[in-house]
Write a protein that holds these residues in place. Structure first.
Motif, PDB file in Angstrom:
ATOM      1  N   PHE A 122       9.353  -8.263  -3.425  1.00 36.43           N
ATOM      2  CA  PHE A 122       9.091  -9.164  -4.545  1.00 36.43           C
ATOM      3  C   PHE A 122       8.315 -10.400  -4.082  1.00 36.43           C
ATOM      4  N   PHE A 123       8.788 -11.059  -3.035  1.00 38.48           N
ATOM      5  CA  PHE A 123       8.149 -12.294  -2.593  1.00 38.48           C
ATOM      6  C   PHE A 123       6.801 -12.049  -1.931  1.00 38.48           C
ATOM      7  N   PHE A 135      -3.496 -11.482   3.824  1.00 40.36           N
ATOM      8  CA  PHE A 135      -3.531 -10.311   4.694  1.00 40.36           C
ATOM      9  C   PHE A 135      -2.148 -10.016   5.273  1.00 40.36           C
ATOM     10  N   VAL A 136      -1.471 -11.042   5.750  1.00 37.50           N
ATOM     11  CA  VAL A 136      -0.124 -10.861   6.313  1.00 37.50           C
ATOM     12  C   VAL A 136       0.848 -10.406   5.222  1.00 37.50           C
ATOM     13  N   SER A 137       0.695 -10.938   4.017  1.00 37.73           N
ATOM     14  CA  SER A 137       1.568 -10.528   2.908  1.00 37.73           C
ATOM     15  C   SER A 137       1.366  -9.064   2.546  1.00 37.73           C
ATOM     16  N   VAL A 138       0.124  -8.609   2.572  1.00 39.93           N
ATOM     17  CA  VAL A 138      -0.145  -7.195   2.300  1.00 39.93           C
ATOM     18  C   VAL A 138       0.468  -6.319   3.392  1.00 39.93           C
ATOM     19  N   LEU A 139       0.357  -6.755   4.638  1.00 39.81           N
ATOM     20  CA  LEU A 139       0.990  -5.999   5.722  1.00 39.81           C
ATOM     21  C   LEU A 139       2.501  -5.924   5.529  1.00 39.81           C
ATOM     22  N   GLU A 140       3.110  -7.048   5.166  1.00 41.58           N
ATOM     23  CA  GLU A 140       4.554  -7.082   4.964  1.00 41.58           C
ATOM     24  C   GLU A 140       4.966  -6.214   3.775  1.00 41.58           C
ATOM     25  N   LEU A 141       4.201  -6.261   2.701  1.00 41.19           N
ATOM     26  CA  LEU A 141       4.495  -5.417   1.542  1.00 41.19           C
ATOM     27  C   LEU A 141       4.381  -3.939   1.903  1.00 41.19           C
ATOM     28  N   GLN A 148       4.826  -2.584   4.804  1.00 43.97           N
ATOM     29  CA  GLN A 148       5.967  -2.211   5.639  1.00 43.97           C
ATOM     30  C   GLN A 148       7.253  -2.101   4.815  1.00 43.97           C
ATOM     31  N   ALA A 149       7.512  -3.105   3.970  1.00 50.42           N
ATOM     32  CA  ALA A 149       8.770  -3.142   3.217  1.00 50.42           C
ATOM     33  C   ALA A 149       8.852  -2.014   2.189  1.00 50.42           C
ATOM     34  N   ALA A 150       7.719  -1.725   1.542  1.00 49.59           N
ATOM     35  CA  ALA A 150       7.717  -0.675   0.513  1.00 49.59           C
ATOM     36  C   ALA A 150       7.446   0.703   1.098  1.00 49.59           C
ATOM     37  N   GLN A 151       7.206   0.773   2.387  1.00 50.33           N
ATOM     38  CA  GLN A 151       6.957   2.027   3.103  1.00 50.33           C
ATOM     39  C   GLN A 151       5.823   2.821   2.467  1.00 50.33           C
ATOM     40  N   PHE A 152       4.689   2.127   2.287  1.00 52.47           N
ATOM     41  CA  PHE A 152       3.527   2.792   1.694  1.00 52.47           C
ATOM     42  C   PHE A 152       2.968   3.839   2.642  1.00 52.47           C
ATOM     43  N   GLN A 153       2.596   4.981   2.071  1.00 51.89           N
ATOM     44  CA  GLN A 153       1.980   6.069   2.822  1.00 51.89           C
ATOM     45  C   GLN A 153       0.945   6.724   1.927  1.00 51.89           C
ATOM     46  N   TYR A 193      -1.886   7.675  -0.396  1.00 53.34           N
ATOM     47  CA  TYR A 193      -2.763   6.953  -1.317  1.00 53.34           C
ATOM     48  C   TYR A 193      -2.386   5.480  -1.436  1.00 53.34           C
ATOM     49  N   TRP A 194      -1.113   5.162  -1.363  1.00 51.80           N
ATOM     50  CA  TRP A 194      -0.683   3.772  -1.482  1.00 51.80           C
ATOM     51  C   TRP A 194      -1.203   2.950  -0.313  1.00 51.80           C
ATOM     52  N   LEU A 195      -1.270   3.558   0.848  1.00 51.74           N
ATOM     53  CA  LEU A 195      -1.820   2.863   2.018  1.00 51.74           C
ATOM     54  C   LEU A 195      -3.313   2.619   1.827  1.00 51.74           C
ATOM     55  N   ILE A 196      -4.013   3.585   1.259  1.00 49.14           N
ATOM     56  CA  ILE A 196      -5.448   3.421   0.965  1.00 49.14           C
ATOM     57  C   ILE A 196      -5.652   2.315  -0.065  1.00 49.14           C
ATOM     58  N   ILE A 197      -4.780   2.250  -1.059  1.00 49.50           N
ATOM     59  CA  ILE A 197      -4.874   1.194  -2.068  1.00 49.50           C
ATOM     60  C   ILE A 197      -4.635  -0.174  -1.438  1.00 49.50           C
ATOM     61  N   SER A 198      -3.714  -0.271  -0.494  1.00 48.10           N
ATOM     62  CA  SER A 198      -3.471  -1.546   0.197  1.00 48.10           C
ATOM     63  C   SER A 198      -4.693  -1.999   0.972  1.00 48.10           C
ATOM     64  N   VAL A 199      -5.331  -1.082   1.672  1.00 47.54           N
ATOM     65  CA  VAL A 199      -6.540  -1.417   2.430  1.00 47.54           C
ATOM     66  C   VAL A 199      -7.657  -1.831   1.471  1.00 47.54           C
ATOM     67  N   ALA A 200      -7.817  -1.095   0.378  1.00 44.30           N
ATOM     68  CA  ALA A 200      -8.841  -1.447  -0.614  1.00 44.30           C
ATOM     69  C   ALA A 200      -8.567  -2.810  -1.226  1.00 44.30           C
ATOM     70  N   MET A 201      -7.288  -3.138  -1.435  1.00 44.48           N
ATOM     71  CA  MET A 201      -6.926  -4.431  -1.998  1.00 44.48           C
ATOM     72  C   MET A 201      -7.310  -5.567  -1.051  1.00 44.48           C
ATOM     73  N   VAL A 202      -7.046  -5.407   0.228  1.00 43.73           N
ATOM     74  CA  VAL A 202      -7.391  -6.453   1.205  1.00 43.73           C
ATOM     75  C   VAL A 202      -8.902  -6.636   1.270  1.00 43.73           C
TER      76      VAL A 202
END
Length: 103
Positions: free
Chosen positions: A14-15, A54-60, A62-67, A69-78
């Motif tokens: 959440f945070f 960037f650090v917040s995206v990394l933490e999210l 890790q915490a949400a255990q993205f794998q 397509y979700w990992l690709i979306i995180s990279v695209a978001m950054v």
């Protein structure tokens, strides 16, 4: 199937999600301000905001255990959060006439 976030990771998720939004907004604002007012401190603050994002995206991630397509979306978001304010700035300059002091 997507597994739900563990309760212990819920608050981190959440945070970090809220911090992504706030850091992205502050990066965009500070980037535009640094283009209007050519002061090195403002540009450094914009880069610091992006670093927080960037650090917040990394933490999210890790915490949400993205794998997958979700990992690709995180990279695209950054990547998108970095280049969007730059592109929007150039678009505004091109569509709103000559602003020699802003370039």
């Amino acid at each position: 199937m997507i597994e739900p976030v563990a309760l212990k990771d819920f608050f981190i998720t959440f945070f970090s999600s809220a911090l992504i939004i706030l850091a992205g907004a502050s990066y965009a604002l500070l980037f535009a301000w640094s283009r209007i007012n050519a002061h090195a401190g403002i540009k450094i603050a914009a880069l610091a905001s992006y670093t927080v994002l960037f650090v917040s995206v990394l933490e999210l991630t890790q915490a949400a255990q993205f794998q997958g397509y979700w990992l690709i979306i995180s990279v695209a978001m950054v990547i998108g959060y970095f280049f969007a304010p730059i592109g929007i700035w150039h678009l505004c300059v091109k569509t709103h006439g000559h602003h020699d002091d802003c370039q």
